[in-house]
Design an enzyme around this catalytic site. Sequence first.
Site, short mmCIF file in Angstrom:
data_model
loop_
_atom_site.label_atom_id
_atom_site.label_comp_id
_atom_site.label_asym_id
_atom_site.label_seq_id
_atom_site.Cartn_x
_atom_site.Cartn_y
_atom_site.Cartn_z
N ALA A 249 -24.19 22.70 -46.76
CA ALA A 249 -24.71 21.37 -46.45
C ALA A 249 -24.63 21.16 -44.95
O ALA A 249 -23.69 21.64 -44.29
CB ALA A 249 -23.92 20.29 -47.18
N ALA B 290 -24.76 17.98 -42.19
CA ALA B 290 -24.73 16.52 -42.07
C ALA B 290 -24.86 16.13 -40.60
O ALA B 290 -25.06 16.98 -39.73
CB ALA B 290 -23.43 15.97 -42.66
N SER B 291 -24.74 14.84 -40.34
CA SER B 291 -24.98 14.35 -39.00
C SER B 291 -23.91 14.78 -38.00
O SER B 291 -24.20 15.00 -36.83
CB SER B 291 -25.07 12.82 -39.02
OG SER B 291 -23.92 12.28 -39.66
N ILE B 292 -22.68 14.91 -38.46
CA ILE B 292 -21.57 15.24 -37.57
C ILE B 292 -21.20 16.72 -37.64
O ILE B 292 -20.84 17.33 -36.64
CB ILE B 292 -20.32 14.38 -37.90
CG1 ILE B 292 -20.68 12.89 -37.86
CG2 ILE B 292 -19.18 14.69 -36.95
CD1 ILE B 292 -21.14 12.39 -36.51
N GLN C 268 -21.33 20.61 -40.36
CA GLN C 268 -21.93 21.31 -41.50
C GLN C 268 -20.86 22.11 -42.22
O GLN C 268 -19.83 22.46 -41.64
CB GLN C 268 -23.10 22.18 -41.07
CG GLN C 268 -22.78 23.32 -40.14
CD GLN C 268 -24.07 23.98 -39.63
OE1 GLN C 268 -25.01 23.31 -39.19
NE2 GLN C 268 -24.12 25.31 -39.70
N VAL C 269 -21.11 22.40 -43.51
CA VAL C 269 -20.10 23.02 -44.37
C VAL C 269 -20.57 24.41 -44.79
O VAL C 269 -21.71 24.59 -45.23
CB VAL C 269 -19.85 22.14 -45.62
CG1 VAL C 269 -18.81 22.81 -46.52
CG2 VAL C 269 -19.38 20.76 -45.20
N LYS D 79 -15.65 23.05 -42.94
CA LYS D 79 -16.48 22.06 -42.25
C LYS D 79 -16.32 22.25 -40.75
O LYS D 79 -15.19 22.25 -40.23
CB LYS D 79 -16.05 20.65 -42.66
CG LYS D 79 -16.87 19.54 -42.04
CD LYS D 79 -16.41 18.19 -42.58
CE LYS D 79 -17.17 17.04 -41.95
NZ LYS D 79 -16.72 15.73 -42.48
N ASP E 273 -17.40 6.03 -47.17
CA ASP E 273 -18.79 6.47 -47.06
C ASP E 273 -19.25 7.08 -48.39
O ASP E 273 -19.49 8.28 -48.49
CB ASP E 273 -18.93 7.49 -45.93
CG ASP E 273 -20.38 7.85 -45.63
OD1 ASP E 273 -21.27 7.10 -46.06
OD2 ASP E 273 -20.63 8.87 -44.97
#
Length: 474
Positions: free
Chosen positions: A185, A187-189, A191-192, A206, A347
């Site tokens: 995945a 994401a904005s901050i 990735q994993v 992460k 979140d």
Amino acid sequence: MEHTQTRFAPAPSEALPSFTAALKALDAGLAAIERVAWELREAAQAAAESGAEVMGATRDARLRGARLSRAGWMLTKVAASYRLHLTRRAFTSRASAARALPKLHTKNARRFRATSEELGGAFLKVGQMLSTRPDLVPAPWIAELSHLQDAAPPVPFDAIRAVLEEDLGAPLDERFADFDETPLAAASIGQVHRARTHDGREVAVKVQRPGIRTLVEADLRLLEHFLEALAPSLPPTDMDTIVREARAAVLRELDYDHERARMAELAAFLDAVDGVRAPTPFPELSGPRVITASFERGRKITAALDEWAAAREEGDLEAAARLSTALGRVLDAYLRQVLEAGVFQADPHPGNLLVDDAGEVVLLDFGCTQVLERPRRAAYLALFQAFLVNDEAGVEARLVELGFETRSGDSGTLRAFTEALLRDLRGAMAGEHQWPTQEELMAEAARLKTLSEDDPVETLPGDFIMLAWVFATL
């Protein structure tokens, strides 16, 4: 016969305020761009004058300036187009204006989505948050922004490897037996990536995007200035508190040490909550920009809920029970985090909630968390208890105690919002609740919007902002 005239639009004199507002909105957008651009320019000049990597500082400033222009111009066009729509309403029929609005929503949502996908940073984060809130943004925005939940562009693996090896202090193959270069995945901050340790444990790693802090801080300044400029045309509320708390929440996501500590705390706490769990972090394989944790299997919660809801419509009682159980577990987990643990994951968008094959709920991503001190937990618990027993005087007293204030001093608007946030929780606890449809949620949102315009909430306690966001999203 008396002559009558069908009036489709206000007189020209009535249209002037809308036209003036449109011009002000356009000017506000350009002013916001200019303010942040000058900040970046002055920062680059200061770096050059101090002799610190002149060429690098200038190059970075130029890149940030180009990014700023792209984002700022998009925001300006979005805001100005809505204001101009209001102006056009003064010269066309209401039916024509109503037909044009959905198309405008779609056009602006696509503008925001395209910019968010291109630039990432705070814009992508804001888009992801809004994508879960049909009560706040129109349906065309939800349709477009929902693509942002899993659509962040991945960082090239060479850059990810550099962060990993710098933070972990060794070559990658010394830390992991196997490491999948393709992210699970993005994401904005961060990735994993999926990996396996030398002792055979499956883990999720992460990794923070390189240089993301600078980008997020610049994005937030632009968004704040822009919102400040447009505040007079927005529904009245305690905007300063909302902006301050939202900014703090986004910046906390950059602090991986904080996230790892909260993950460990909540993983231990959720062990005692039936049907809910969280990953366990491994500090020895983590660093300032890296978090390694146990790999948790499951699918996105919305996929499971949609499947069960469809089966329920066909008369599948087992699917109906699984759906209700999953929703009940999520609500139970959040009530316990807020009222017992005093710290909660703030979140809960669909990418951060999984359901495994056994129906257990998995909470992911603890970058956005909030702490609620014991006295405040006690006050919110007292509010909830008063609400459960329909003690209107008690609800009003607790709201005042917590620090809520409306313009008039009357608590009617506050009681309505309390009812909207807590009604589903009360029904779920009683085991007799039918979950609301999206149409019912939208109707409720419209009612609350009218109330808030008639008697706005002008003072909000800071710790309520993310709390309200969580339960409204759920």
